[in-house]
Design an enzyme around this catalytic site. Structure first.
Site, mmCIF file in Angstrom:
data_model
loop_
_atom_site.group_PDB
_atom_site.id
_atom_site.type_symbol
_atom_site.label_atom_id
_atom_site.label_comp_id
_atom_site.label_asym_id
_atom_site.label_seq_id
_atom_site.Cartn_x
_atom_site.Cartn_y
_atom_site.Cartn_z
ATOM 1 N N ASP A 97 -11.773 3.169 2.997
ATOM 2 C CA ASP A 97 -13.114 2.582 2.856
ATOM 3 C C ASP A 97 -13.767 2.448 4.233
ATOM 4 O OD1 ASP A 97 -11.302 -0.421 2.383
ATOM 5 O OD2 ASP A 97 -12.582 -0.087 4.113
ATOM 6 N N HIS A 112 -5.311 7.787 7.172
ATOM 7 C CA HIS A 112 -5.237 8.417 5.850
ATOM 8 C C HIS A 112 -6.578 8.979 5.409
ATOM 9 C CE1 HIS A 112 -1.388 5.984 4.697
ATOM 10 N NE2 HIS A 112 -1.141 6.984 5.529
ATOM 11 N N GLY A 178 -2.395 -6.934 5.800
ATOM 12 C CA GLY A 178 -2.735 -6.522 4.441
ATOM 13 C C GLY A 178 -2.130 -5.215 4.001
ATOM 14 N N THR A 179 -0.845 -4.994 4.326
ATOM 15 C CA THR A 179 -0.199 -3.779 3.844
ATOM 16 C C THR A 179 1.195 -4.105 3.324
ATOM 17 O OG1 THR A 179 0.476 -1.511 4.393
ATOM 18 C CG2 THR A 179 0.592 -3.127 6.165
ATOM 19 N N SER A 180 1.589 -3.383 2.268
ATOM 20 C CA SER A 180 2.863 -3.671 1.593
ATOM 21 C C SER A 180 4.049 -3.089 2.338
ATOM 22 C CB SER A 180 2.839 -3.080 0.176
ATOM 23 O OG SER A 180 2.655 -1.671 0.273
ATOM 24 N N LEU A 205 -0.742 -11.379 2.381
ATOM 25 C CA LEU A 205 -0.784 -12.415 1.343
ATOM 26 C C LEU A 205 0.618 -12.917 1.009
ATOM 27 C CD1 LEU A 205 -2.863 -13.843 -0.490
ATOM 28 C CD2 LEU A 205 -2.355 -12.147 -2.255
ATOM 29 N N GLU A 206 1.562 -11.964 1.025
ATOM 30 C CA GLU A 206 2.961 -12.344 0.739
ATOM 31 C C GLU A 206 3.868 -11.487 1.601
ATOM 32 O OE1 GLU A 206 2.170 -11.248 -3.159
ATOM 33 O OE2 GLU A 206 2.317 -9.140 -2.657
HETATM 34 C C1 BV8 Z 1 4.064 12.140 5.199
HETATM 35 C C2 BV8 Z 1 -4.356 8.355 -0.033
HETATM 36 C C3 BV8 Z 1 5.156 13.826 6.303
HETATM 37 C C4 BV8 Z 1 -5.716 7.971 0.253
HETATM 38 C C5 BV8 Z 1 -2.259 7.368 0.499
HETATM 39 C C6 BV8 Z 1 10.329 8.505 4.384
HETATM 40 C C7 BV8 Z 1 9.824 8.798 5.636
HETATM 41 C C8 BV8 Z 1 8.607 9.489 5.784
HETATM 42 C C9 BV8 Z 1 7.868 9.841 4.654
HETATM 43 C C10 BV8 Z 1 8.376 9.539 3.411
HETATM 44 C C11 BV8 Z 1 9.599 8.887 3.273
HETATM 45 N N1 BV8 Z 1 9.832 8.751 1.934
HETATM 46 C C12 BV8 Z 1 8.798 9.279 1.258
HETATM 47 C C13 BV8 Z 1 7.914 9.772 2.115
HETATM 48 C C14 BV8 Z 1 6.666 10.416 1.777
HETATM 49 C C15 BV8 Z 1 5.514 9.466 1.538
HETATM 50 C C16 BV8 Z 1 5.889 8.033 1.286
HETATM 51 O O1 BV8 Z 1 5.904 7.218 2.205
HETATM 52 N N2 BV8 Z 1 6.145 7.711 0.032
HETATM 53 C C17 BV8 Z 1 6.460 6.338 -0.311
HETATM 54 C C18 BV8 Z 1 5.826 6.018 -1.658
HETATM 55 C C19 BV8 Z 1 7.962 6.159 -0.284
HETATM 56 N N3 BV8 Z 1 4.630 9.517 2.682
HETATM 57 C C20 BV8 Z 1 3.773 10.540 2.770
HETATM 58 O O2 BV8 Z 1 3.725 11.458 1.987
HETATM 59 C C21 BV8 Z 1 2.843 10.521 3.980
HETATM 60 N N4 BV8 Z 1 2.947 11.787 4.624
HETATM 61 O O3 BV8 Z 1 5.060 11.464 5.240
HETATM 62 O O4 BV8 Z 1 3.970 13.362 5.720
HETATM 63 C C22 BV8 Z 1 4.910 15.184 6.728
HETATM 64 C C23 BV8 Z 1 5.661 15.640 7.759
HETATM 65 C C24 BV8 Z 1 5.444 16.910 8.183
HETATM 66 C C25 BV8 Z 1 4.501 17.701 7.578
HETATM 67 C C26 BV8 Z 1 3.737 17.225 6.530
HETATM 68 C C27 BV8 Z 1 3.938 15.947 6.087
HETATM 69 C C28 BV8 Z 1 1.388 10.371 3.556
HETATM 70 C C29 BV8 Z 1 1.134 8.980 3.094
HETATM 71 C C30 BV8 Z 1 -0.361 8.811 2.754
HETATM 72 C C31 BV8 Z 1 -0.525 8.857 1.277
HETATM 73 N N5 BV8 Z 1 -1.884 8.520 0.935
HETATM 74 N N6 BV8 Z 1 -3.478 7.190 0.058
HETATM 75 C C32 BV8 Z 1 -6.187 7.032 -0.823
HETATM 76 O O5 BV8 Z 1 -6.270 7.481 -1.978
HETATM 77 O O6 BV8 Z 1 -6.440 5.871 -0.483
HETATM 78 S S1 BV8 Z 1 -1.159 6.063 0.526
HETATM 79 C C33 BV8 Z 1 -1.820 4.621 -0.116
HETATM 80 O O7 BV8 Z 1 -0.797 3.624 -0.002
HETATM 81 C C34 BV8 Z 1 -2.948 4.115 0.734
HETATM 82 O O8 BV8 Z 1 -3.532 5.086 1.534
HETATM 83 C C35 BV8 Z 1 -2.315 3.089 1.617
HETATM 84 O O9 BV8 Z 1 -2.442 3.525 2.901
HETATM 85 C C36 BV8 Z 1 -0.879 3.155 1.310
HETATM 86 C C37 BV8 Z 1 -0.209 1.822 1.508
HETATM 87 O O10 BV8 Z 1 -0.800 0.914 0.610
HETATM 88 P P1 BV8 Z 1 -1.300 -0.509 1.194
HETATM 89 O O11 BV8 Z 1 -2.512 -0.281 2.011
HETATM 90 O O12 BV8 Z 1 -0.172 -1.231 1.825
HETATM 91 O O13 BV8 Z 1 -1.727 -1.216 -0.156
HETATM 92 P P2 BV8 Z 1 -0.745 -1.889 -1.213
HETATM 93 O O14 BV8 Z 1 -1.526 -2.097 -2.453
HETATM 94 O O15 BV8 Z 1 0.548 -1.145 -1.261
HETATM 95 O O16 BV8 Z 1 -0.423 -3.314 -0.563
HETATM 96 C C38 BV8 Z 1 -1.475 -4.210 -0.331
HETATM 97 C C39 BV8 Z 1 -0.883 -5.399 0.423
HETATM 98 O O17 BV8 Z 1 -1.944 -6.321 0.704
HETATM 99 C C40 BV8 Z 1 0.155 -6.155 -0.378
HETATM 100 O O18 BV8 Z 1 1.276 -6.423 0.447
HETATM 101 C C41 BV8 Z 1 -0.544 -7.470 -0.742
HETATM 102 O O19 BV8 Z 1 0.350 -8.578 -0.739
HETATM 103 C C42 BV8 Z 1 -1.529 -7.620 0.375
HETATM 104 N N7 BV8 Z 1 -2.745 -8.355 0.001
HETATM 105 C C43 BV8 Z 1 -3.382 -8.370 -1.209
HETATM 106 N N8 BV8 Z 1 -4.472 -9.184 -1.123
HETATM 107 C C44 BV8 Z 1 -4.504 -9.678 0.147
HETATM 108 C C45 BV8 Z 1 -3.411 -9.162 0.865
HETATM 109 N N9 BV8 Z 1 -3.171 -9.474 2.144
HETATM 110 C C46 BV8 Z 1 -4.024 -10.332 2.745
HETATM 111 N N10 BV8 Z 1 -5.097 -10.867 2.131
HETATM 112 C C47 BV8 Z 1 -5.371 -10.576 0.842
HETATM 113 N N11 BV8 Z 1 -6.430 -11.131 0.239
#
Ligand code: BV8
Length: 236
Positions: A97, A112, A178-180, A205-206
């Site tokens: 955003d 990202h 703000g990231t999980s 948040l947590e």
């Molecule tokens: C890559 C797209 C390598 C855009 C997103 C081990 C090591 C390395 C990589 C991996 C691995 N295992 C698996 C992988 C691959 C993968 C990965 O990590 N998978 C996970 C699921 C295990 N990673 C990838 O594929 C990445 N690329 O590794 O490339 C590579 C190497 C060589 C050549 C080529 C490639 C790419 C990752 C990007 C994916 N794209 N989004 C979009 O649509 O938005 S990811 C998506 O989740 C978002 O982009 C965001 O960035 C990401 C994390 O989410 P958060 O932002 O943390 O949001 P979430 O809801 O999870 O949490 C919110 C938090 O806020 C919570 O904790 C909550 O408590 C808190 N909160 C809520 N309200 C509040 C608050 N906090 C404060 N105040 C509040 N009011």
């Protein structure tokens, strides 16, 4: 928190939680984006190849929703930090955003990608974009009707990783907001920072998946925690 005078180089990582109070869905909370859609269908290159209309529609909705939300106190506080902090600051966001920019931040590293950017799969040039893509508009540069959202999907390399690791290598404070801590490589930044001796602080948040890697963790809404922390850093 270490005495503020020693803090000269800060790296901040934000995630969906900083935009939650602005009304943008996070990914992994109840009712979040990943409950409404399967990741593999809307956030992978394979999903895009399989059903481009579904993916373009998913991002068109999220892009259009930006007009209905606005930055919150956490975004504004980080802009104040950028303006008033005398040291070096790198703001890295996982968010696609534009709320950091609309909150006044001038230097934002979108690792990202961004909803308001279009990537042409023919000429591979990025263009600022604020319209739908479902109707296959022509690329502003080469006219081919091959635009895709300029966001990093799973399996794709996040942007400017070199620059981020260089900054982490010389930071004396790393703050995660703000990231999980569920997605890599972003979730590994705290460990990089610790290896080079930085202090590490989680504002969330947590407790996140990686909360045990942080020297200090404060839990609560970003709109409260971030302004308080910024005032501490600025010595207010
Ligand atoms: C890559 C797209 C390598 C855009 C997103 C081990 C090591 C390395 C990589 C991996 C691995 N295992 C698996 C992988 C691959 C993968 C990965 O990590 N998978 C996970 C699921 C295990 N990673 C990838 O594929 C990445 N690329 O590794 O490339 C590579 C190497 C060589 C050549 C080529 C490639 C790419 C990752 C990007 C994916 N794209 N989004 C979009 O649509 O938005 S990811 C998506 O989740 C978002 O982009 C965001 O960035 C990401 C994390 O989410 P958060 O932002 O943390 O949001 P979430 O809801 O999870 O949490 C919110 C938090 O806020 C919570 O904790 C909550 O408590 C808190 N909160 C809520 N309200 C509040 C608050 N906090 C404060 N105040 C509040 N009011």
């Amino acid at each position: 928190m270490r005495f503020m005078a020693e803090i000269n180089r800060i790296v901040i990582l934000t995630g969906a939680g900083i935009s939650a109070e602005s009304g943008i869905d996070t990914f992994r909370s109840a009712g979040g984006l990943w409950e409404q859609h399967k990741v593999e269908d809307v956030a992978t290159p394979e999903g895009f190849a399989r059903d481009p209309d579904l993916v373009l529609g998913f991002y068109d909705l999220r892009r259009a929703a930006l007009a209905k939300v606005k930055p919150n106190a956490a975004h504004h506080a980080l802009a104040k930090l950028e303006a008033d902090f005398s040291g070096e600051l790198l703001l890295v966001t996982q968010n696609v955003d534009d709320l950091h920019e609309r909150g006044g931040s001038r230097q934002v590293l979108h690792m990202h990608g961004e909803l308001k950017s279009a990537l042409c799969t023919s000429c591979e040039i990025r263009s600022p974009w604020d319209a739908p893509m479902s109707d296959r508009p022509p690329c502003p540069i080469c006219q081919a009707q091959t635009l895709r959202p300029d966001v990093v999907w799973f399996g794709e390399m996040p942007y400017q990783m070199e620059r981020i690791y260089t900054a982490l290598g010389s930071a004396d404070l790393f703050v995660s907001i703000g990231t999980s801590g569920a997605v890599y490589p972003a979730a590994g930044f705290v460990q990089e920072a610790r290896q080079t001796g930085a202090r590490t602080l989680e504002l969330n948040l947590e407790p996140s998946d990686g909360t045990h890697f942080f020297h200090e963790a404060r839990h609560g809404p970003a709109s409260k925690l971030v302004p308080t922390w910024v005032d501490e850093v600025l010595g207010r």
